[in-house]
Design a protein around this motif. Sequence first.
Motif, mmCIF file in Angstrom:
data_model
loop_
_atom_site.group_PDB
_atom_site.id
_atom_site.type_symbol
_atom_site.label_atom_id
_atom_site.label_comp_id
_atom_site.label_asym_id
_atom_site.label_seq_id
_atom_site.Cartn_x
_atom_site.Cartn_y
_atom_site.Cartn_z
ATOM 1 N N LEU A 58 0.815 -1.211 0.000
ATOM 2 C CA LEU A 58 0.000 0.000 0.000
ATOM 3 C C LEU A 58 0.850 1.263 0.000
ATOM 4 O O LEU A 58 0.332 2.360 0.257
ATOM 5 C CB LEU A 58 -0.992 0.025 1.170
ATOM 6 N N GLY A 59 2.142 1.135 -0.297
ATOM 7 C CA GLY A 59 2.983 2.312 -0.459
ATOM 8 C C GLY A 59 2.654 3.015 -1.754
ATOM 9 O O GLY A 59 1.917 2.492 -2.601
ATOM 10 N N ILE A 60 3.210 4.190 -1.968
ATOM 11 C CA ILE A 60 2.822 5.023 -3.100
ATOM 12 C C ILE A 60 3.087 4.338 -4.439
ATOM 13 O O ILE A 60 2.265 4.403 -5.357
ATOM 14 C CB ILE A 60 3.503 6.410 -3.033
ATOM 15 N N GLU A 61 4.237 3.642 -4.568
ATOM 16 C CA GLU A 61 4.518 2.974 -5.833
ATOM 17 C C GLU A 61 3.574 1.789 -6.055
ATOM 18 O O GLU A 61 3.120 1.540 -7.172
ATOM 19 C CB GLU A 61 5.977 2.516 -5.924
ATOM 20 N N ASP A 62 3.262 1.085 -4.981
ATOM 21 C CA ASP A 62 2.331 -0.038 -5.108
ATOM 22 C C ASP A 62 0.928 0.445 -5.451
ATOM 23 O O ASP A 62 0.187 -0.224 -6.188
ATOM 24 C CB ASP A 62 2.295 -0.839 -3.806
ATOM 25 N N GLN A 63 0.557 1.606 -4.943
ATOM 26 C CA GLN A 63 -0.753 2.161 -5.280
ATOM 27 C C GLN A 63 -0.847 2.499 -6.762
ATOM 28 O O GLN A 63 -1.913 2.359 -7.382
ATOM 29 C CB GLN A 63 -1.035 3.409 -4.435
ATOM 30 N N LEU A 64 0.263 2.910 -7.331
ATOM 31 C CA LEU A 64 0.295 3.214 -8.763
ATOM 32 C C LEU A 64 0.029 1.944 -9.574
ATOM 33 O O LEU A 64 -0.771 1.945 -10.513
ATOM 34 C CB LEU A 64 1.662 3.816 -9.105
ATOM 35 N N ILE A 65 0.671 0.845 -9.195
ATOM 36 C CA ILE A 65 0.461 -0.418 -9.909
ATOM 37 C C ILE A 65 -0.968 -0.904 -9.730
ATOM 38 O O ILE A 65 -1.615 -1.352 -10.686
ATOM 39 C CB ILE A 65 1.468 -1.481 -9.419
ATOM 40 N N THR A 66 -1.488 -0.814 -8.498
ATOM 41 C CA THR A 66 -2.874 -1.227 -8.248
ATOM 42 C C THR A 66 -3.836 -0.416 -9.101
ATOM 43 O O THR A 66 -4.809 -0.947 -9.647
ATOM 44 C CB THR A 66 -3.228 -1.069 -6.766
ATOM 45 N N ALA A 67 -3.577 0.886 -9.226
ATOM 46 C CA ALA A 67 -4.436 1.749 -10.039
ATOM 47 C C ALA A 67 -4.451 1.289 -11.492
ATOM 48 O O ALA A 67 -5.513 1.255 -12.138
ATOM 49 C CB ALA A 67 -3.956 3.195 -9.946
ATOM 50 N N GLU A 68 -3.293 0.919 -12.024
ATOM 51 C CA GLU A 68 -3.224 0.444 -13.404
ATOM 52 C C GLU A 68 -3.972 -0.877 -13.569
ATOM 53 O O GLU A 68 -4.704 -1.079 -14.544
ATOM 54 C CB GLU A 68 -1.757 0.278 -13.825
ATOM 55 N N ILE A 69 -3.795 -1.779 -12.616
ATOM 56 C CA ILE A 69 -4.481 -3.074 -12.682
ATOM 57 C C ILE A 69 -5.996 -2.875 -12.636
ATOM 58 O O ILE A 69 -6.750 -3.464 -13.423
ATOM 59 C CB ILE A 69 -4.019 -3.982 -11.522
ATOM 60 N N GLY A 70 -6.453 -2.029 -11.701
ATOM 61 C CA GLY A 70 -7.882 -1.804 -11.553
ATOM 62 C C GLY A 70 -8.488 -1.032 -12.700
ATOM 63 O O GLY A 70 -9.565 -1.387 -13.203
ATOM 64 N N THR A 71 -7.809 -0.001 -13.160
ATOM 65 C CA THR A 71 -8.331 0.837 -14.242
ATOM 66 C C THR A 71 -8.473 0.059 -15.543
ATOM 67 O O THR A 71 -9.466 0.216 -16.276
ATOM 68 C CB THR A 71 -7.418 2.054 -14.464
ATOM 69 N N HIS A 72 -7.494 -0.802 -15.827
ATOM 70 C CA HIS A 72 -7.500 -1.545 -17.089
ATOM 71 C C HIS A 72 -8.063 -2.958 -16.929
ATOM 72 O O HIS A 72 -8.036 -3.738 -17.892
ATOM 73 C CB HIS A 72 -6.085 -1.596 -17.667
ATOM 74 N N ARG A 73 -8.579 -3.269 -15.726
ATOM 75 C CA ARG A 73 -9.202 -4.572 -15.457
ATOM 76 C C ARG A 73 -8.287 -5.717 -15.880
ATOM 77 O O ARG A 73 -8.699 -6.680 -16.543
ATOM 78 C CB ARG A 73 -10.559 -4.707 -16.166
ATOM 79 N N LEU A 74 -7.043 -5.639 -15.490
ATOM 80 C CA LEU A 74 -6.071 -6.656 -15.867
ATOM 81 C C LEU A 74 -6.251 -7.912 -15.014
ATOM 82 O O LEU A 74 -6.543 -7.821 -13.811
ATOM 83 C CB LEU A 74 -4.645 -6.117 -15.695
ATOM 84 N N PRO A 75 -6.077 -9.096 -15.602
ATOM 85 C CA PRO A 75 -6.232 -10.347 -14.861
ATOM 86 C C PRO A 75 -5.016 -10.650 -13.986
ATOM 87 O O PRO A 75 -4.278 -11.626 -14.193
ATOM 88 C CB PRO A 75 -6.392 -11.386 -15.979
ATOM 89 N N ILE A 76 -4.808 -9.792 -13.005
ATOM 90 C CA ILE A 76 -3.700 -9.934 -12.058
ATOM 91 C C ILE A 76 -4.283 -9.917 -10.652
ATOM 92 O O ILE A 76 -5.009 -8.980 -10.290
ATOM 93 C CB ILE A 76 -2.682 -8.784 -12.218
ATOM 94 N N ASP A 77 -4.004 -10.941 -9.856
ATOM 95 C CA ASP A 77 -4.469 -10.964 -8.471
ATOM 96 C C ASP A 77 -3.678 -9.960 -7.645
ATOM 97 O O ASP A 77 -2.458 -9.833 -7.805
ATOM 98 C CB ASP A 77 -4.288 -12.361 -7.868
ATOM 99 N N VAL A 78 -4.363 -9.252 -6.759
ATOM 100 C CA VAL A 78 -3.721 -8.279 -5.880
ATOM 101 C C VAL A 78 -3.815 -8.805 -4.450
ATOM 102 O O VAL A 78 -4.893 -9.186 -3.975
ATOM 103 C CB VAL A 78 -4.385 -6.892 -5.975
ATOM 104 N N ALA A 79 -2.680 -8.836 -3.752
ATOM 105 C CA ALA A 79 -2.632 -9.377 -2.399
ATOM 106 C C ALA A 79 -1.789 -8.478 -1.513
ATOM 107 O O ALA A 79 -0.897 -7.766 -1.984
ATOM 108 C CB ALA A 79 -2.053 -10.793 -2.410
ATOM 109 N N THR A 80 -2.075 -8.501 -0.222
ATOM 110 C CA THR A 80 -1.262 -7.761 0.737
ATOM 111 C C THR A 80 -1.004 -8.629 1.956
ATOM 112 O O THR A 80 -1.787 -9.538 2.267
ATOM 113 C CB THR A 80 -1.937 -6.436 1.149
ATOM 114 N N LEU A 81 0.100 -8.356 2.633
ATOM 115 C CA LEU A 81 0.472 -9.108 3.827
ATOM 116 C C LEU A 81 -0.003 -8.314 5.039
ATOM 117 O O LEU A 81 0.597 -7.308 5.410
ATOM 118 C CB LEU A 81 1.988 -9.323 3.865
#
Length: 246
Positions: free
Chosen positions: A42-65
């Motif tokens: 949930l750091g700033i760089e990870d939020q950027l990647i999550t935004a791309e995955i969510g915006t483009h509906r990419l088939p990538i699972d998102v997980a956090t510890l």
Amino acid sequence: MTANNRTEDAVLLNEQLAALDLAGRLSLVAGLGGRAVFTTSLGIEDQLITAEIGTHRLPIDVATLQTGRLFPETLALIDETESQYDIHIARYEPAKADIDAYAAKYGLNGFYESVEARHACCGVRKLKPLARALEGATVWITGLRRGQSANRLETPFAEYDAERHLLKVNPLADWDIEAIKAYVAENSVPVNPLHARGYPSIGCEPCTRAIKPGEPERAGRWWWENDEKRECGLHVAEEAAAVAAQ
């Protein structure tokens, strides 16, 4: 497929990713086949990647510890991010038996007392949950960047993780923090409010402090240790192997 073949695949993928923008990199990885997992702190760089995955509906699972020691601000950001991008962020928690065993041996906050105890805590709260998060995955996506610390200066776009037997992809390897800040501002990406309070790198609450002017981004992580290349073990193969063998 042999380890040598997987290493060759990683070298080729590294070259391909270098020529693409972030959206292209993630799309390419998503199309490789198999299960791709992005682990976010949930750091700033990870939020950027999550935004791309969510915006483009990419088939990538998102997980956090969800280590059990995260800042309240980080926990709140998980829910906010899920809501904004209409995605599910899978939470992986440490096993209670492992936490109890750690506390019995070192004390709940024994990580302050020795490097051994700190690595053991990271092993219980991060490495073992990570292993569960990556079960069945063929690709592991991270937010590692070369500018984060001396230990990450040579971060490639793709590499073969021999310990976990998968491809590890770092699509932000060449991004600097100013480019990331510009992206999140332009795209209204939700970020942890702790960043504005001097925390460029955010982990567990007891192990993270704000940095001082001029310090590296990750200087606030495990600040009481002397090793300038200190890591939790998530991205250091030798440590991962040691914990897995316990």
